[in-house]
Motif scaffolding. Structure first.
Motif, short mmCIF file in Angstrom:
data_model
loop_
_atom_site.label_atom_id
_atom_site.label_comp_id
_atom_site.label_asym_id
_atom_site.label_seq_id
_atom_site.Cartn_x
_atom_site.Cartn_y
_atom_site.Cartn_z
N VAL A 197 -8.76 -7.00 5.26
CA VAL A 197 -7.73 -6.63 6.24
C VAL A 197 -6.48 -6.16 5.51
N PHE A 198 -5.95 -5.04 5.96
CA PHE A 198 -4.69 -4.50 5.45
C PHE A 198 -3.69 -4.55 6.59
N ASN A 199 -2.55 -5.16 6.37
CA ASN A 199 -1.56 -5.34 7.43
C ASN A 199 -0.18 -5.18 6.83
N GLU A 200 0.51 -4.12 7.18
CA GLU A 200 1.83 -3.85 6.63
C GLU A 200 2.78 -3.41 7.74
N ALA A 201 4.05 -3.39 7.41
CA ALA A 201 5.05 -2.94 8.36
C ALA A 201 6.14 -2.18 7.61
N GLU A 202 6.69 -1.21 8.28
CA GLU A 202 7.80 -0.44 7.73
C GLU A 202 8.89 -0.39 8.79
N ALA B 172 8.20 -0.95 12.75
CA ALA B 172 6.86 -0.54 13.15
C ALA B 172 5.83 -1.16 12.21
N GLY B 173 4.82 -1.77 12.78
CA GLY B 173 3.77 -2.36 11.98
C GLY B 173 2.48 -1.58 12.13
N TYR B 174 1.64 -1.68 11.15
CA TYR B 174 0.34 -1.04 11.22
C TYR B 174 -0.63 -1.84 10.37
N GLY B 175 -1.88 -1.68 10.66
CA GLY B 175 -2.89 -2.38 9.90
C GLY B 175 -4.27 -1.85 10.23
N TYR B 176 -5.20 -2.18 9.41
CA TYR B 176 -6.57 -1.78 9.65
C TYR B 176 -7.48 -2.73 8.89
N MET B 177 -8.76 -2.68 9.23
CA MET B 177 -9.71 -3.53 8.54
C MET B 177 -10.96 -2.72 8.24
#
Length: 94
Positions: free
Chosen positions: A56-61, A64-69
């Motif tokens: 799982v990749f989960n980041e925020a800038e 706004a947050g974003y992620g994917y698996m």
């Protein structure tokens, strides 16, 4: 003089504004999915019913947050499951 100050302020604003603030978002997957964290493995989870392992990749800038698996593949290029009894990641098809 005002033009120099304005140019410096504008330059600093652009310089800091373009770098952004990137930080890792929250990972409360237990609250809204059936993903269970694998102890001792950062970013690796298994699905509670199938035991298929996901990374799982989960980041925020900024706000706004974003992620994917993605399914987790072993070094041999095979999909993996998690054996809860032995607490080991096992290649599918062994």
């Amino acid at each position: 003089m005002k033009k120099k100050i304005l140019a410096v302020v504008l330059g600093l604003t652009l310089c800091f504004g373009m770098t952004g603030c990137i930080y890792e978002g929250s990972k409360n997957y237990d609250d809204h999915s059936k993903l269970i964290s694998i102890e001792g493995e950062n970013d690796l989870y298994y699905y509670s019913t199938t035991h298929v392992v996901y990374i799982v990749f989960n980041e925020a800038e900024f706000q706004a947050g974003y992620g994917y698996m993605s399914p987790y593949y072993s070094e041999n290029g095979k999909l993996c499951t998690y054996d809860t009894n032995t607490k080991q990641i096992v290649e599918i098809g062994e």
